[in-house]
Design a protein around this motif. Structure first.
Motif, PDB file in Angstrom:
ATOM      1  N   ILE A  37       0.832  -1.208   0.000  1.00 46.91           N
ATOM      2  CA  ILE A  37       0.000   0.000   0.000  1.00 46.91           C
ATOM      3  C   ILE A  37       0.860   1.249   0.000  1.00 46.91           C
ATOM      4  CG2 ILE A  37      -1.642   1.339   1.371  1.00 46.91           C
ATOM      5  CD1 ILE A  37      -2.844  -1.327   2.300  1.00 46.91           C
ATOM      6  N   VAL A  38       1.861   1.278   0.879  1.00 49.36           N
ATOM      7  CA  VAL A  38       2.723   2.461   0.983  1.00 49.36           C
ATOM      8  C   VAL A  38       3.535   2.643  -0.295  1.00 49.36           C
ATOM      9  CG1 VAL A  38       4.705   3.434   2.195  1.00 49.36           C
ATOM     10  CG2 VAL A  38       2.834   2.397   3.496  1.00 49.36           C
ATOM     11  N   GLY A  39       4.022   1.540  -0.874  1.00 48.85           N
ATOM     12  CA  GLY A  39       4.796   1.644  -2.104  1.00 48.85           C
ATOM     13  C   GLY A  39       3.949   2.069  -3.282  1.00 48.85           C
ATOM     14  N   GLY A  40       2.740   1.544  -3.354  1.00 49.05           N
ATOM     15  CA  GLY A  40       1.847   1.878  -4.463  1.00 49.05           C
ATOM     16  C   GLY A  40       1.300   0.619  -5.104  1.00 49.05           C
ATOM     17  N   LEU A  41       0.006   0.356  -4.891  1.00 48.31           N
ATOM     18  CA  LEU A  41      -0.616  -0.837  -5.464  1.00 48.31           C
ATOM     19  C   LEU A  41      -0.694  -0.713  -6.982  1.00 48.31           C
ATOM     20  CD1 LEU A  41      -3.534  -1.433  -2.927  1.00 48.31           C
ATOM     21  CD2 LEU A  41      -1.505  -2.846  -3.211  1.00 48.31           C
ATOM     22  N   GLY A  42      -0.440  -1.801  -7.654  1.00 50.32           N
ATOM     23  CA  GLY A  42      -0.536  -1.815  -9.099  1.00 50.32           C
ATOM     24  C   GLY A  42       0.640  -1.180  -9.811  1.00 50.32           C
ATOM     25  N   THR A  43       1.758  -1.020  -9.113  1.00 53.87           N
ATOM     26  CA  THR A  43       2.972  -0.467  -9.730  1.00 53.87           C
ATOM     27  C   THR A  43       4.157  -1.363  -9.384  1.00 53.87           C
ATOM     28  OG1 THR A  43       3.462   0.937  -7.813  1.00 53.87           O
ATOM     29  CG2 THR A  43       2.126   1.894  -9.580  1.00 53.87           C
ATOM     30  N   LEU A  44       5.031  -1.578 -10.341  1.00 53.48           N
ATOM     31  CA  LEU A  44       6.212  -2.404 -10.087  1.00 53.48           C
ATOM     32  C   LEU A  44       7.213  -1.672  -9.211  1.00 53.48           C
ATOM     33  CD1 LEU A  44       7.804  -4.982 -10.597  1.00 53.48           C
ATOM     34  CD2 LEU A  44       8.660  -3.969 -12.721  1.00 53.48           C
ATOM     35  N   SER A  45       7.417  -0.385  -9.471  1.00 53.64           N
ATOM     36  CA  SER A  45       8.369   0.374  -8.657  1.00 53.64           C
ATOM     37  C   SER A  45       7.905   0.482  -7.208  1.00 53.64           C
ATOM     38  CB  SER A  45       8.572   1.767  -9.251  1.00 53.64           C
ATOM     39  OG  SER A  45       7.356   2.498  -9.262  1.00 53.64           O
ATOM     40  N   GLY A  46       6.583   0.519  -7.001  1.00 54.31           N
ATOM     41  CA  GLY A  46       6.069   0.580  -5.638  1.00 54.31           C
ATOM     42  C   GLY A  46       6.423  -0.644  -4.813  1.00 54.31           C
ATOM     43  N   SER A  47       6.619  -1.790  -5.468  1.00 55.15           N
ATOM     44  CA  SER A  47       7.008  -3.006  -4.766  1.00 55.15           C
ATOM     45  C   SER A  47       8.414  -2.904  -4.195  1.00 55.15           C
ATOM     46  CB  SER A  47       6.940  -4.203  -5.720  1.00 55.15           C
ATOM     47  OG  SER A  47       5.646  -4.338  -6.276  1.00 55.15           O
ATOM     48  N   PHE A  48       9.210  -1.970  -4.705  1.00 58.22           N
ATOM     49  CA  PHE A  48      10.555  -1.754  -4.187  1.00 58.22           C
ATOM     50  C   PHE A  48      10.587  -0.617  -3.168  1.00 58.22           C
ATOM     51  CE2 PHE A  48      11.399  -3.171  -8.714  1.00 58.22           C
ATOM     52  CZ  PHE A  48      11.565  -4.504  -8.362  1.00 58.22           C
ATOM     53  N   TRP A  49       9.783   0.430  -3.432  1.00 58.18           N
ATOM     54  CA  TRP A  49       9.763   1.560  -2.504  1.00 58.18           C
ATOM     55  C   TRP A  49       9.093   1.199  -1.176  1.00 58.18           C
ATOM     56  CZ3 TRP A  49      12.996   5.201  -3.443  1.00 58.18           C
ATOM     57  CH2 TRP A  49      13.247   5.647  -4.736  1.00 58.18           C
ATOM     58  N   GLY A  50       8.030   0.401  -1.227  1.00 61.16           N
ATOM     59  CA  GLY A  50       7.269   0.092  -0.019  1.00 61.16           C
ATOM     60  C   GLY A  50       8.082  -0.617   1.051  1.00 61.16           C
ATOM     61  N   PRO A  51       8.726  -1.761   0.741  1.00 56.58           N
ATOM     62  CA  PRO A  51       9.544  -2.434   1.763  1.00 56.58           C
ATOM     63  C   PRO A  51      10.650  -1.547   2.308  1.00 56.58           C
ATOM     64  CG  PRO A  51       9.134  -3.905  -0.078  1.00 56.58           C
ATOM     65  CD  PRO A  51       8.617  -2.560  -0.490  1.00 56.58           C
ATOM     66  N   LEU A  52      11.274  -0.770   1.426  1.00 56.48           N
ATOM     67  CA  LEU A  52      12.343   0.119   1.891  1.00 56.48           C
ATOM     68  C   LEU A  52      11.799   1.129   2.897  1.00 56.48           C
ATOM     69  CD1 LEU A  52      15.252   1.179   1.656  1.00 56.48           C
ATOM     70  CD2 LEU A  52      14.501   2.566  -0.286  1.00 56.48           C
ATOM     71  N   ALA A  53      10.656   1.736   2.589  1.00 60.37           N
ATOM     72  CA  ALA A  53      10.087   2.756   3.471  1.00 60.37           C
ATOM     73  C   ALA A  53       9.653   2.165   4.807  1.00 60.37           C
ATOM     74  CB  ALA A  53       8.899   3.433   2.777  1.00 60.37           C
ATOM     75  N   ILE A  54       8.967   1.033   4.780  1.00 64.38           N
ATOM     76  CA  ILE A  54       8.464   0.429   6.023  1.00 64.38           C
ATOM     77  C   ILE A  54       9.597  -0.069   6.897  1.00 64.38           C
ATOM     78  CG2 ILE A  54       7.136  -1.499   6.959  1.00 64.38           C
ATOM     79  CD1 ILE A  54       5.384   0.711   5.949  1.00 64.38           C
ATOM     80  N   LYS A  55      10.597  -0.709   6.297  1.00 60.01           N
ATOM     81  CA  LYS A  55      11.728  -1.219   7.084  1.00 60.01           C
ATOM     82  C   LYS A  55      12.518  -0.082   7.720  1.00 60.01           C
ATOM     83  CE  LYS A  55      11.516  -5.740   6.313  1.00 60.01           C
ATOM     84  NZ  LYS A  55      11.427  -6.759   7.387  1.00 60.01           N
ATOM     85  N   VAL A  56      12.754   0.979   6.947  1.00 57.53           N
ATOM     86  CA  VAL A  56      13.476   2.138   7.498  1.00 57.53           C
ATOM     87  C   VAL A  56      12.660   2.780   8.610  1.00 57.53           C
ATOM     88  CG1 VAL A  56      14.321   4.453   6.979  1.00 57.53           C
ATOM     89  CG2 VAL A  56      14.818   2.568   5.417  1.00 57.53           C
ATOM     90  N   LEU A  57      11.348   2.896   8.420  1.00 60.07           N
ATOM     91  CA  LEU A  57      10.481   3.455   9.463  1.00 60.07           C
ATOM     92  C   LEU A  57      10.548   2.617  10.726  1.00 60.07           C
ATOM     93  CD1 LEU A  57       8.208   5.445  10.340  1.00 60.07           C
ATOM     94  CD2 LEU A  57       6.578   3.772   9.436  1.00 60.07           C
ATOM     95  N   ASP A  58      10.510   1.285  10.579  1.00 59.42           N
ATOM     96  CA  ASP A  58      10.592   0.394  11.744  1.00 59.42           C
ATOM     97  C   ASP A  58      11.891   0.616  12.519  1.00 59.42           C
ATOM     98  OD1 ASP A  58       8.145  -0.714  11.333  1.00 59.42           O
ATOM     99  OD2 ASP A  58       8.875  -2.536  10.357  1.00 59.42           O
ATOM    100  N   MET A  59      12.993   0.733  11.807  1.00 54.19           N
ATOM    101  CA  MET A  59      14.283   0.920  12.480  1.00 54.19           C
ATOM    102  C   MET A  59      14.343   2.246  13.212  1.00 54.19           C
ATOM    103  SD  MET A  59      17.135  -0.697   9.902  1.00 54.19           S
ATOM    104  CE  MET A  59      16.652   0.343   8.511  1.00 54.19           C
ATOM    105  N   GLN A  60      13.840   3.307  12.570  1.00 56.38           N
ATOM    106  CA  GLN A  60      13.885   4.616  13.210  1.00 56.38           C
ATOM    107  C   GLN A  60      12.968   4.678  14.433  1.00 56.38           C
ATOM    108  OE1 GLN A  60      16.148   6.827  12.355  1.00 56.38           O
ATOM    109  NE2 GLN A  60      16.807   5.387  10.748  1.00 56.38           N
ATOM    110  N   VAL A  61      11.792   4.069  14.310  1.00 63.03           N
ATOM    111  CA  VAL A  61      10.868   4.055  15.453  1.00 63.03           C
ATOM    112  C   VAL A  61      11.434   3.215  16.585  1.00 63.03           C
ATOM    113  CG1 VAL A  61       8.578   3.316  16.207  1.00 63.03           C
ATOM    114  CG2 VAL A  61       8.831   4.521  14.045  1.00 63.03           C
ATOM    115  N   GLU A  62      12.114   2.131  16.235  1.00 64.70           N
ATOM    116  CA  GLU A  62      12.736   1.290  17.272  1.00 64.70           C
ATOM    117  C   GLU A  62      13.818   2.064  18.018  1.00 64.70           C
ATOM    118  OE1 GLU A  62      14.928  -3.069  17.667  1.00 64.70           O
ATOM    119  OE2 GLU A  62      14.006  -2.456  15.766  1.00 64.70           O
ATOM    120  N   ARG A  63      14.612   2.841  17.302  1.00 61.64           N
ATOM    121  CA  ARG A  63      15.631   3.671  17.959  1.00 61.64           C
ATOM    122  C   ARG A  63      14.993   4.731  18.843  1.00 61.64           C
ATOM    123  NH1 ARG A  63      19.842   4.895  12.938  1.00 61.64           N
ATOM    124  NH2 ARG A  63      20.560   2.730  12.645  1.00 61.64           N
TER     125      ARG A  63
END
Length: 364
Positions: free
Chosen positions: A281-307
């Motif tokens: 959802i965050v990357g963009g449904l129905g887009t190939l590039s969104g499949s790469f942006w979404g995991p990157l954004a969520i994982k980075v967010l998780d790390m920053q929130v954990e810190r």
């Protein structure tokens, strides 16, 4: 399209073949090749710790899984809440060989490329089985069916002695041309393996979407009755969408098993299925590039929130409960905000940036 393939402007095409080109210009192709060269070269030029490379490997594995989820949810329009189960099937395919043959058997350590492909086919098989309700169900009812598959998977793993009731099953280190991959090179080795698979998956999915089978997915998503009237079979299209998603999820699960050198049920729960859906959802449904942006954004967010949670818990004793709630709060908030204000995800931002660069200095 303009005769100049380097700096062509506009969207004028004289044939469908031109319109379906992967790269609209030679400049696009050159930029992508340079970007891939950077991705392959930077670990050799800069010193990266095992911890940092481990995080990068996890993000890349999530990208492969989310590409599969985007095929079934973004392109075919089918909500899947059991994607982590398909990833788990791929991982437990590797774990099954480890239980039967031993975690250091030659099949596991030397034949790992074949096992990764086999794990993908196992994921595709169970994905097709889980997609069978799509012949009769849609929307919320189909989502509940995929949720049921997730619950069945977790119950099966937790109560079967063969899978050690969900406890960690060890997987040995693999061998490469240069010999056994040691501990110091483990994460770097799998970085390159995963990167090659991502490139192959990206080009494969991009070419799939150019074919009639990819267009069938979009047609069924937009209006399955109209697609049926045009000669497509909505039920079979939905099933093979689940099979494709299962294949990529199975490959991601096998990579997870080899990267972690073990498989446990705690990595394939309902929470992880929701996490994959949030990435799409965050990357963009129905887009190939969104499949790469979404995991990157969520994982980075998780790390920053954990810190931030660690800092809050260490410096503000009265805010212990707040530190515990920060991660789920931020996770839910980011999904709601994207659904409200940017339903097309980060991929839409990327589209806007590309359009601006392409049209600059003109406004339109």
């Amino acid at each position: 399209m303009s005769a100049n393939r380097w700096l062509s402007t506009g969207n004028y095409f004289t044939s469908y073949k031109e319109e379906q080109r992967i790269f609209a210009t030679h400049l696009d192709r050159s930029v992508l090749l340079c970007f891939l060269a950077v991705l392959f070269a930077w670990p050799l030029l800069f010193e990266v710790s095992n911890k940092q490379m481990f995080v990068i490997d996890n993000i890349m594995i999530a990208m492969i899984a989310v590409v599969g989820l985007n095929l079934v949810t973004g392109f075919a329009g089918l909500i899947s809440i059991g994607h982590a189960a398909f990833v788990g099937i791929g991982a437990y395919t590797i774990a099954s060989f480890a239980r039967l043959l031993g975690d250091t058997h030659m099949v596991l350590t030397h034949g790992w490329p074949a096992l990764i492909v086999l794990a993908g086919f196992m994921g595709a098989l169970f994905g097709a089985i889980a997609g069978l309700p799509a012949f009769r169900l849609k929307h919320l009812y189909l989502a509940i069916a995929t949720l049921s598959f997730q619950m069945i998977f977790q119950w099966t793993i937790n109560f079967m002695d063969f899978f050690d009731q969900g406890q960690t099953i060890s997987v040995g280190r693999v061998f490469w041309v240069t010999g056994r991959v040691g501990r110091s090179d483990h994460y770097l080795f799998w970085y390159y393996v995963i990167l090659v698979i991502i490139v192959l998956v990206g080009f494969g999915v991009r070419n799939l979407l150019r074919t009639k089978y990819g267009r069938c997915l979009v047609a069924v998503r937009d209006n399955d009755r109209a697609a049926d009237a045009m000669g497509m079979h909505p039920g079979l299209t939905k099933v093979y969408a689940f099979a494709l998603a299962g294949f990529l999820a199975g490959v991601a699960g096998a990579l997870h098993a080899y990267l972690y050198r073990g498989v446990g049920i705690e990595s394939f729960t309902l929470h992880h299925s929701i996490n994959y859906l949030a990435m799409a959802i965050v990357g963009g449904l129905g887009t190939l590039s969104g499949s790469f942006w979404g995991p990157l954004a969520i994982k980075v967010l998780d790390m920053q929130v954990e810190r931030l949670s660690e800092w809050t818990g260490g410096h503000l004793a009265v805010a212990t409960n707040l530190a515990t709630a920060l991660k789920p709060l931020s996770f839910g908030l980011i999904i709601v905000l994207f659904l409200m204000f940017e339903p097309r995800g980060i991929a839409n931002w990327w589209r806007i940036v590309r359009s601006y660069v392409k049209l600059w200095p003109f406004r339109y």
